[in-house]
Write an enzyme that holds these catalytic residues in place. Sequence first.
Site, mmCIF file in Angstrom:
data_model
loop_
_atom_site.group_PDB
_atom_site.id
_atom_site.type_symbol
_atom_site.label_atom_id
_atom_site.label_comp_id
_atom_site.label_asym_id
_atom_site.label_seq_id
_atom_site.Cartn_x
_atom_site.Cartn_y
_atom_site.Cartn_z
ATOM 1 C CB SER A 36 -0.759 0.108 1.250
ATOM 2 O OG SER A 36 -0.099 0.556 2.312
ATOM 3 C CG ASP A 37 0.967 5.920 -1.362
ATOM 4 O OD1 ASP A 37 2.071 6.107 -0.683
ATOM 5 O OD2 ASP A 37 0.805 6.710 -2.494
ATOM 6 C CD1 TRP A 38 2.020 7.236 5.751
ATOM 7 C CD2 TRP A 38 3.905 5.722 5.485
ATOM 8 N NE1 TRP A 38 2.698 7.171 6.841
ATOM 9 C CE2 TRP A 38 3.779 6.247 6.790
ATOM 10 C CE3 TRP A 38 4.735 4.993 5.047
ATOM 11 C CZ2 TRP A 38 4.738 5.860 8.040
ATOM 12 C CZ3 TRP A 38 5.628 4.595 6.252
ATOM 13 C CH2 TRP A 38 5.539 4.933 7.424
ATOM 14 N N GLY A 39 -0.767 4.651 4.091
ATOM 15 C CA GLY A 39 -1.953 4.859 4.484
ATOM 16 C C GLY A 39 -3.022 4.674 3.691
#
Length: 704
Positions: A260-263
């Site tokens: 995932s991207d950050w968050g």
Amino acid sequence: MRKGPLVLAVVLGLSLTTPAAAQAQPWRDARQSPDRRAAELVAAMTLDEKISQLHLQPDAEHQRFVPPIPRLGVPGFRIANGPAGMGPADDKPQKPATALPATMALASTFDTGLARRYGRLIGSETRALAHNVSEAPDINMARVPRNGRTFEGMGEDPVLAGALAAADIRGIQENGTIAEVKHYAANNQETQRFSIDEHIDERTLNEIYLPHFERAVTEGRAGSVMCAFPKINGVFVCENPALLQGKLRDEWGFKGFVQSDWGAAHSTLGSVNAGMNLEMIDGTWYGDKLKQAVLAGQVTERRVDELLLPRFRTMFAFGQFDHPPVLSPLPTAQHDAAAKEFAERGMVLLRNEHAQLPLDAGVRSIALIGPFATKAKTGGGGSSAVIPTSTVDPLPGLQQRVPGAAVTLDDGSDVARAAALARTADVSVVMVGDNETEGKDRPSLALDGNQDALVTAVAEANPHTVVVVKSGGPVLMPWASRVPAILQAWYPGQQDGAAVAGVLFGDVNPSAKLPITFPAADADTPANTPAQFPGTNGVATYSEGLQIGYRWFDAQGREPLFPFGHGLSYTTFAYSDLSVRTTGDGATATFTVRNTGHRAGAEVAQLYLGFPAAAGEPPRQLKGFERVSLAPGQARRVTIRLDARAFSVWDTATHAWRPARGTFTVSVGGSSRSLPLTRQILQPGAVAEASISSGDAATAPTGS
């Protein structure tokens, strides 16, 4: 206490394979396949150990970090930022690396060989700085030129982005670093990026926003894919089974892991069911909540295994268990030279009236003016920013190139003062630009502050004015017709001063082409209504459909400031003798490119395809390109092959590609608006074999 090999390996989180260890822990046997080794390892893990490997666990030194499991010989896993060099990865202390020119500059080269070298440098430094993964390349389409991350991408065309991404990825992965292509998919704006819901019809999604990702994993064989922040048609990408499982794994055969991207993860069950493998944050969804879901019977432990296997398999395949990356010195002199070459090769000569460039090495005085003349523009802002190992600012870059000239610097803050300086100089070099950054979009494509007034005043004061633009994407140039020469330098990286000087004085003959259209006004962009961008009520509607970038300009009959594919040279080129031959389901175009000038140079020959009207496609689409280096007077036959996919459209009835039927137009030339060679062919496969040749009549020059 003196540490022996075994103790040292445990301290560093390294894998140490001995015959006894391999017998007790069979996954350490490198003779086995990566799949088997990964399965054996996961079978030996406890549930808590499995869950600990599905999310990041930042410590005092590392943010993007999954800790080792010493008892099983699992090494630590470190993720580095990209895509224009080994980013700081939020490490403490932060480590310097080579700040390369922005990826947009790489796209401007239209050169897959150079892209592979660019990736190779990033991969080697990522490994040398003891990281496993480079979050690169970023290949989202430049749907909105004002996007704050336009500089990180590869322009507005999926064929160009796909070809360069595959080469870049192969380079990154040559020495065992995992490339993580991002942001999958349609991560096309920073405004409301954590929540925006993009409404994209099926055909547009498959023809514009997915093909380059497909090439990244099928041709580039990327080891990892980053799932993006937005929703697409109501579903967050990181919990979208149609994209993560249906497209990525089932249709394209991807065997790596999805991070995932950050968050960007928003749930436990949704992410698990979609097949997201690694949560890039500290276990909000894949930590305790995942364990509770397993204990409650909502997620089986077998499903947890399936999430973990792809990353371990990839690490085994890349040799990261047997030879984990360790901190090593960087070959800074060698990489400085490469960074300079990459920057030079990526600069686009937009305008050169009366052969203003290259500058004469005998020039006696230069007025170096502007806010982007004071220091090297090493890159854009946000996670892609690289801490450079060194920098060459514009002033020393010019002074070193022409030591006999008086070079006077003015930051351009006072327009009248700058104009007065320009009057006293033989040549004025004005450096303007923008400051794109992750996290916000630009309010306009206009240069901020007094930069437009500065260029206008300096050009009026000195007819020998060269404008160097350091921007991450298109900027408006209301003064373009008033200056004789414009060089688009993008963000040149740490060798800024030396690279710009090399192009200005002709040490390098510019050969780059625009990977993105430069509009004449803010309104001259496809997504020009609030509903399209930034969206209303949290929804961005892609109502422009297939008309992105130059496709929109062609379909709407709009004249751009500078078209996609445009780029001049210090020599000239001519095209002739186009022959198009259809065989089977594809076609081959062959033509001649000749250097008609007096300098050696390179031309990027571009092939565009026009579809039958009934297909409902934009007027022209880039389908192939070839970079050709030629001595003065030299000619070369160029061949570009098109496969069946090039002649196909996405069919929403069958949810698959199908060949369009009818007559196609093949056009060849030096830009999307300079296509001197044109021929029509029937749909490949419609006849057994056809050949249409242009003879010698269609000859036209390009470049100046």
